[in-house]
Scaffold this motif. Structure first.
Motif, PDB file in Angstrom:
ATOM      1  N   GLU A  45       1.345  -1.771   0.225  1.00  0.00           N
ATOM      2  CA  GLU A  45      -0.001   0.239   0.050  1.00  0.00           C
ATOM      3  C   GLU A  45       0.999   0.813   0.327  1.00  0.00           C
ATOM      4  N   PRO A  46       1.225   2.017  -0.723  1.00  0.00           N
ATOM      5  CA  PRO A  46      -0.140   1.557  -2.380  1.00  0.00           C
ATOM      6  C   PRO A  46       1.000   0.504  -3.229  1.00  0.00           C
ATOM      7  N   THR A 127       7.694  -0.270   2.467  1.00  0.00           N
ATOM      8  CA  THR A 127       7.231  -0.942   4.133  1.00  0.00           C
ATOM      9  C   THR A 127       7.558  -0.798   5.177  1.00  0.00           C
ATOM     10  N   ARG A 128       6.697  -0.500   5.791  1.00  0.00           N
ATOM     11  CA  ARG A 128       6.421  -0.424   7.394  1.00  0.00           C
ATOM     12  C   ARG A 128       7.088  -1.242   8.128  1.00  0.00           C
ATOM     13  N   PRO A 168      11.248  -5.989   9.421  1.00  0.00           N
ATOM     14  CA  PRO A 168      10.208  -4.794   9.495  1.00  0.00           C
ATOM     15  C   PRO A 168       8.845  -5.786  10.094  1.00  0.00           C
ATOM     16  N   LEU A 169       8.837  -5.202  10.804  1.00  0.00           N
ATOM     17  CA  LEU A 169       6.811  -5.576  12.125  1.00  0.00           C
ATOM     18  C   LEU A 169       8.332  -6.714  12.814  1.00  0.00           C
ATOM     19  N   GLY A 170       9.616  -7.028  13.158  1.00  0.00           N
ATOM     20  CA  GLY A 170       9.567  -7.645  13.843  1.00  0.00           C
ATOM     21  C   GLY A 170      10.061  -7.070  15.563  1.00  0.00           C
ATOM     22  N   PRO A 171       9.928  -7.954  16.117  1.00  0.00           N
ATOM     23  CA  PRO A 171      10.305  -7.562  17.880  1.00  0.00           C
ATOM     24  C   PRO A 171      11.821  -6.054  17.275  1.00  0.00           C
ATOM     25  N   VAL A 437      11.890   2.728   1.791  1.00  0.00           N
ATOM     26  CA  VAL A 437      11.326   2.275   0.859  1.00  0.00           C
ATOM     27  C   VAL A 437      12.459   2.504  -0.428  1.00  0.00           C
ATOM     28  N   ALA A 438      12.084   1.753  -1.853  1.00  0.00           N
ATOM     29  CA  ALA A 438      12.468   0.412  -2.559  1.00  0.00           C
ATOM     30  C   ALA A 438      12.205   1.040  -4.120  1.00  0.00           C
ATOM     31  N   HIS A 439      12.903   0.862  -4.590  1.00  0.00           N
ATOM     32  CA  HIS A 439      11.892   0.758  -6.098  1.00  0.00           C
ATOM     33  C   HIS A 439      11.629   2.459  -6.840  1.00  0.00           C
ATOM     34  N   PHE A 440      12.813   3.249  -6.357  1.00  0.00           N
ATOM     35  CA  PHE A 440      12.870   4.579  -6.637  1.00  0.00           C
ATOM     36  C   PHE A 440      13.627   4.920  -7.240  1.00  0.00           C
ATOM     37  N   ASP A 441      12.674   6.257  -8.451  1.00  0.00           N
ATOM     38  CA  ASP A 441      13.693   6.694  -9.512  1.00  0.00           C
ATOM     39  C   ASP A 441      15.323   7.376  -9.310  1.00  0.00           C
TER      40      ASP A 441
END
Length: 443
Positions: A45-46, A127-128, A168-171, A437-441
Motif C-alpha cells: 500500500e500503495p 515497507t513499514r 520489518p515489523l519484527g520484535p 522505500v525502494a524501487h525509486f527513481d
C-alpha cells in the motif's frame, strides 16, 4: 493486506427468510444470500510500481457458494486472474490505474454476478518497520540489514532508549537500560559495538558512549568522548560503513578557534588514539560543520576515502549563511585542511551519502505545508533543481538513511497505511514510525 473499496455495480439479490422463535430468538430458516464484494486487498500500500503485487478480492459469502473470479487491469500485467488472489505487475511509474474484479456464483438455479472497479494508487515500494504510537527518531541501518533507532519513553522530558529491529515489523530489542536519554545510535560494520550520545542521569552532560551490539546498562559503557566542561556541543556519532572509524560533531575548543562546530573522527577500536579533525577548525573559521556522512571506500583499503558534512555560518541568526556541503578527503596525500564545497547556498536537511558515493538523499519541506518529503540527488549534480522526489502523500517524512546495500532508504514518518487514491484516508496519525522505500527513481 490492505483493503481498497470502490463503486460496485451489478445485480444485488437478497432473499432472507427469518423466523421469530419466541423461545430463544434463533433464526429458524437459513435463507439464501448472494456473495457480496466488499473490496480489494493488496500486499503493498500503495501498490508497488514495476513489481508483482498480490491483489485479493474481499468477498462475503454466507452460504459458501462456489465462486468464479475474473480480473482485469487498465495497465500492467495480470496473472492468476481467475482465482481469489491475482498477481498484478503495474507499470514502472507512479500513477493510478483501474483494476476490476468480478465474481459469479450459482445456487439452486439462481445466478449471481457482481463486479467492482477500484482506482489503485501505484508508487514506490514502501515497507513499514514499526507500528506503535511511541515516537521514534535517529534511524541507523546496520550492515546486517536491520535498523537501530531511538525511542522516547517520555517525550515531555525527552527521556529515551536505543532499540534494534532486525526485520520489518519484527520484535524491537531494547539496547540501553538505566540511561536517562539516548540518541543517534550507530553500529560498526562488524556489528560488535554500538555508539550513541547519552545522558546517564538527567543532570549529566551529553557524552558519547560505546556498548556491545547486544546492548547493556550504564555500568557496561566505554567512554568514547566525554564532554568536557568547556564544550557546548557533542552530537551525531556515525560509524563508517567499513572499518572501525567513528565520526562526530563537536565544538572546536580542542585545537581550533572555539567559535564553531567541527567534525572529528577516531578509531572506535583503539581509544588510545585521539580525535582527528576532518577539516582544520582554523581553516573553517566561523563556519559550523555538522551531520557527518562517510563516503565510499573507492581505493579498497578498508576505510572510507572522504567525509561529507553540512556547513553554515551563524546558524539560527539573521546573518545565517548556508554553504551546502563540504567534502573532505581522508586519504594521503590530502591533509586535514583539504576540502571542496558542494551546492553552495543550500542546506540539505539530514543528508545521507549512498554507500557507492553516487547519490545523496535529503529532506525538503513542502511549500506552504508542515510536511516534508524525501528527495535524492546525484553527487555530481551542480544544482539542487536536479534532485528527484522519492516520497509523497499525506505524511511528514524525515531523517533518510541509505540501507547498507544502497537499494532502499530508511526514514522516519507519521504516515498511515491505505493512503491511496481510493484507499482509507488516514485523518488521524498515530506515532512516528520507521519505514523504508525502494524501487525509486534515481537522477
Amino acid at each position: 493486506m490492505r483493503l481498497h473499496r470502490g463503486l460496485w455495480a451489478g445485480a444485488f439479490a437478497l432473499l432472507a427468510l427469518v423466523g421469530c422463535g419466541k423461545d430463544n430468538g434463533t433464526i429458524k430458516d437459513t435463507g439464501v444470500y448472494s456473495p457480496i464484494l466488499t473490496g480489494i486487498a493488496s500486499n503493498h500500500e500503495p501498490a508497488a510500481r514495476g513489481t508483482e503485487n498480490l491483489l485479493t478480492a474481499q468477498v462475503t459469502n454466507v452460504n459458501g457458494m462456489p465462486i468464479r473470479y475474473h480480473w482485469k487491469a487498465a495497465a500492467g500485467t495480470l496473472t492468476d486472474s481467475t482465482s481469489a488472489t491475482a498477481k498484478w505487475t503495474p507499470p514502472d511509474s507512479i500513477g493510478a490505474y483501474n483494476v476490476t474484479v468480478s465474481i459469479e456464483a450459482d445456487d439452486a438455479g439462481k445466478h449471481f454476478f457482481k463486479t467492482m472497479t477500484v482506482l489503485l494508487s501505484v508508487d514506490n515500494e514502501f515497507t513499514r518497520w514499526t507500528n506503535t504510537e511511541a515516537v521514534k527518531f535517529d534511524p541507523a541501518p546496520t550492515s546486517g540489514g536491520g535498523v537501530l533507532f531511538a525511542q522516547y519513553r517520555d517525550p515531555i522530558v525527552k527521556s529515551s532508549d536505543a532499540f534494534r529491529i532486525d526485520t520489518p515489523l519484527g520484535p524491537a530489542i531494547q539496547l540501553t537500560t538505566d540511561f536517562f536519554s539516548v540518541a543517534s545510535p550507530t553500529a560498526n560494520a562488524g556489528q560488535t559495538d554500538i555508539a550513541f550520545t547519552a545522558r546517564k542521569n538527567q543532570t549529566d552532560s551529553i557524552s558519547i558512549y560505546l556498548l556491545p551490539f547486544a546492548g547493556g546498562d550504564t555500568s557496561m559503557t566505554r567512554v568514547f568522548e566525554l564532554r568536557r566542561a568547556s564544550q557546548t556541543f557533542l552530537a551525531s556519532p556515525r560509524f563508517a560503513p567499513v572499518g572501525t572509524r567513528l565520526a562526530y560533531a563537536s565544538d572546536s575548543t580542542n585545537g581550533g578557534t572555539g567559535a564553531n562546530t567541527a567534525i572529528y573522527f577516531r578509531d572506535g577500536s583503539d581509544l588510545n588514539v585521539g580525535p582527528v579533525a576532518a577539516i582544520d577548525p582554523n581553516v573553517a573559521g566561523s563556519t559550523y560543520l555538522f551531520n557527518p556522512n562517510w563516503g565510499p571506500d573507492k581505493n579498497g583499503d578498508g576505510s572510507p576515502d572522504s567525509l561529507m558534512m553540512a556547513a553554515v555560518d551563524f546558524p539560527g541568526t539573521f546573518f545565517e549563511t548556508r554553504h551546502g556541503m563540504y567534502i573532505a578527503p581522508l586519504a594521503p596525500p590530502d591533509g586535514a585542511a583539504s576540502y571542496s564545497q558542494w551546492l553552495d547556498g543550500q542546506l540539505l536537511e539530514t543528508p545521507d551519502w549512498s554507500p557507492d558515493g553516487q547519490y545523496v538523499t535529503f529532506v525538503k519541506r513542502n511549500a506552504g505545508a508542515n510536511d516534508r518529503d524525501i528527495w535524492i540527488i546525484n553527487r555530481s549534480a551542480a544544482d539542487i533543481s536536479q534532485a528527484v522526489r522519492v516520497t509523497s502523500g499525506p505524511a511528514d517524512d524525515s531523517q533518510p538513511r541509505f540501507s547498507a546495500d544502497g537499494n532502499s532508504i530508511i526514514f522516519i514518518s507519521n504516515r498511515v497505511d491505505r493512503y491511496g487514491v481510493t484507499g482509507v484516508y488516514g485523518t488521524e496519525r498515530r506515532g512516528t514510525n520507521i519505514w523504508s522505500v525502494a524501487h525509486f527513481d534515481r537522477p
